[in-house]
Design a protein around this motif. Structure first.
Motif, short mmCIF file in Angstrom:
data_model
loop_
_atom_site.label_atom_id
_atom_site.label_comp_id
_atom_site.label_asym_id
_atom_site.label_seq_id
_atom_site.Cartn_x
_atom_site.Cartn_y
_atom_site.Cartn_z
N GLY A 121 0.82 -1.22 0.00
CA GLY A 121 0.00 0.00 0.00
C GLY A 121 0.84 1.26 0.00
O GLY A 121 0.54 2.22 -0.71
N VAL A 122 1.90 1.27 0.78
CA VAL A 122 2.80 2.42 0.80
C VAL A 122 3.52 2.54 -0.55
O VAL A 122 3.71 3.64 -1.05
N TYR A 123 3.85 1.42 -1.14
CA TYR A 123 4.47 1.44 -2.47
C TYR A 123 3.53 2.09 -3.48
O TYR A 123 3.95 2.95 -4.25
N THR A 124 2.25 1.71 -3.48
CA THR A 124 1.32 2.30 -4.45
C THR A 124 1.12 3.79 -4.16
O THR A 124 0.99 4.59 -5.10
N SER A 125 1.10 4.18 -2.90
CA SER A 125 1.02 5.61 -2.56
C SER A 125 2.26 6.34 -3.05
O SER A 125 2.17 7.45 -3.61
N TRP A 126 3.41 5.75 -2.87
CA TRP A 126 4.66 6.36 -3.33
C TRP A 126 4.63 6.53 -4.85
O TRP A 126 5.02 7.58 -5.37
N CYS A 127 4.16 5.51 -5.54
CA CYS A 127 4.06 5.59 -7.01
C CYS A 127 3.14 6.73 -7.42
O CYS A 127 3.46 7.50 -8.33
N PHE A 128 1.99 6.84 -6.77
CA PHE A 128 1.05 7.91 -7.08
C PHE A 128 1.70 9.27 -6.89
O PHE A 128 1.63 10.13 -7.76
N LEU A 129 2.34 9.47 -5.76
CA LEU A 129 2.96 10.76 -5.46
C LEU A 129 4.14 11.07 -6.38
O LEU A 129 4.40 12.22 -6.69
N SER A 130 4.87 10.04 -6.80
CA SER A 130 6.01 10.27 -7.70
C SER A 130 5.64 10.18 -9.17
O SER A 130 6.52 10.26 -10.01
N GLN A 131 4.36 10.04 -9.41
CA GLN A 131 3.84 9.95 -10.78
C GLN A 131 4.55 8.85 -11.56
O GLN A 131 5.00 9.04 -12.69
N THR A 132 4.67 7.71 -10.91
CA THR A 132 5.30 6.53 -11.48
C THR A 132 4.26 5.42 -11.54
O THR A 132 3.50 5.24 -10.58
N ALA A 133 4.23 4.69 -12.61
CA ALA A 133 3.28 3.58 -12.72
C ALA A 133 3.72 2.44 -11.80
O ALA A 133 4.86 1.98 -11.88
N PRO A 134 2.83 2.00 -10.92
CA PRO A 134 3.20 0.88 -10.05
C PRO A 134 3.32 -0.41 -10.85
O PRO A 134 2.58 -0.63 -11.81
N GLN A 135 4.26 -1.22 -10.46
CA GLN A 135 4.42 -2.53 -11.08
C GLN A 135 3.42 -3.50 -10.46
O GLN A 135 2.94 -3.27 -9.35
N PRO A 136 3.10 -4.58 -11.15
CA PRO A 136 2.18 -5.55 -10.58
C PRO A 136 2.68 -6.08 -9.23
O PRO A 136 3.90 -6.13 -8.99
N GLU A 137 1.74 -6.45 -8.40
CA GLU A 137 2.10 -6.90 -7.05
C GLU A 137 3.09 -8.07 -7.11
O GLU A 137 4.03 -8.14 -6.30
N ARG A 138 2.93 -8.95 -8.06
CA ARG A 138 3.83 -10.10 -8.19
C ARG A 138 5.27 -9.63 -8.42
O ARG A 138 6.21 -10.17 -7.83
N SER A 139 5.45 -8.65 -9.27
CA SER A 139 6.79 -8.11 -9.55
C SER A 139 7.37 -7.42 -8.32
O SER A 139 8.57 -7.52 -8.03
N PHE A 140 6.51 -6.70 -7.61
CA PHE A 140 6.94 -6.02 -6.39
C PHE A 140 7.48 -7.02 -5.38
O PHE A 140 8.58 -6.84 -4.84
N TRP A 141 6.74 -8.10 -5.16
CA TRP A 141 7.18 -9.08 -4.16
C TRP A 141 8.42 -9.84 -4.61
O TRP A 141 9.27 -10.18 -3.78
N ALA A 142 8.57 -10.06 -5.90
CA ALA A 142 9.79 -10.69 -6.40
C ALA A 142 11.00 -9.79 -6.13
O ALA A 142 12.06 -10.26 -5.70
N ALA A 143 10.83 -8.50 -6.36
CA ALA A 143 11.92 -7.55 -6.10
C ALA A 143 12.23 -7.47 -4.61
O ALA A 143 13.40 -7.40 -4.23
N MET A 144 11.20 -7.47 -3.76
CA MET A 144 11.44 -7.42 -2.32
C MET A 144 12.16 -8.69 -1.86
O MET A 144 13.06 -8.62 -1.01
N ALA A 145 11.80 -9.84 -2.43
CA ALA A 145 12.48 -11.09 -2.08
C ALA A 145 13.96 -11.03 -2.46
O ALA A 145 14.82 -11.48 -1.69
#
Length: 84
Positions: free
Chosen positions: A30-54
Motif C-alpha cells: 500500500g505504501v508502495y502504491t502511494s509512493w508511485c502515485f505521489l512520484s507519478q510513477t506507474a506501479p508494477q504488478p504486485e507479483r513483480s513487487f514481491w519478487a523484487a522485495m524477495a
C-alpha cells in the motif's frame, strides 16, 4: 548504476527501525502504491513487487522496516479516511 524504482521507493518511503512493529504485506504494498502515485510513477504488478522485495531480502512481517515521508502520510490517510 542507476537505482531501480524499488530502490528509490525503499529509500524515500521506508527506514529500518530497531523497535516497534514490523510491516505486513498489505501495508508495504500500500505504501508502495502511494509512493508511485505521489512520484507519478506507474506501479508494477504486485507479483513483480514481491519478487523484487524477495531479491532484496525484505520479507513482510519479518523485516524491521517502518514507513516514512509523504507516501506514509498518503497511505495512512487513504486507509483511514475518518482521520481527515
Amino acid at each position: 548504476m542507476a537505482d531501480t524504482q524499488y530502490d528509490q521507493f525503499l529509500n524515500e518511503a521506508t527506514a529500518y527501525a530497531d523497535t516497534g512493529s514490523v510491516l505486513g504485506r498489505d501495508c508495504l504494498y500500500g505504501v508502495y502504491t502511494s509512493w508511485c502515485f505521489l512520484s507519478q510513477t506507474a506501479p508494477q504488478p504486485e507479483r513483480s513487487f514481491w519478487a523484487a522485495m524477495a531479491e532484496k531480502r525484505i520479507r513482510p512481517g519479518r523485516s524491521k522496516l517502518r514507513i516514512k515521508g509523504p507516501a506514509a502520510t498518503d497511505y495512512i490517510l487513504s486507509s483511514y479516511p475518518g482521520l481527515v
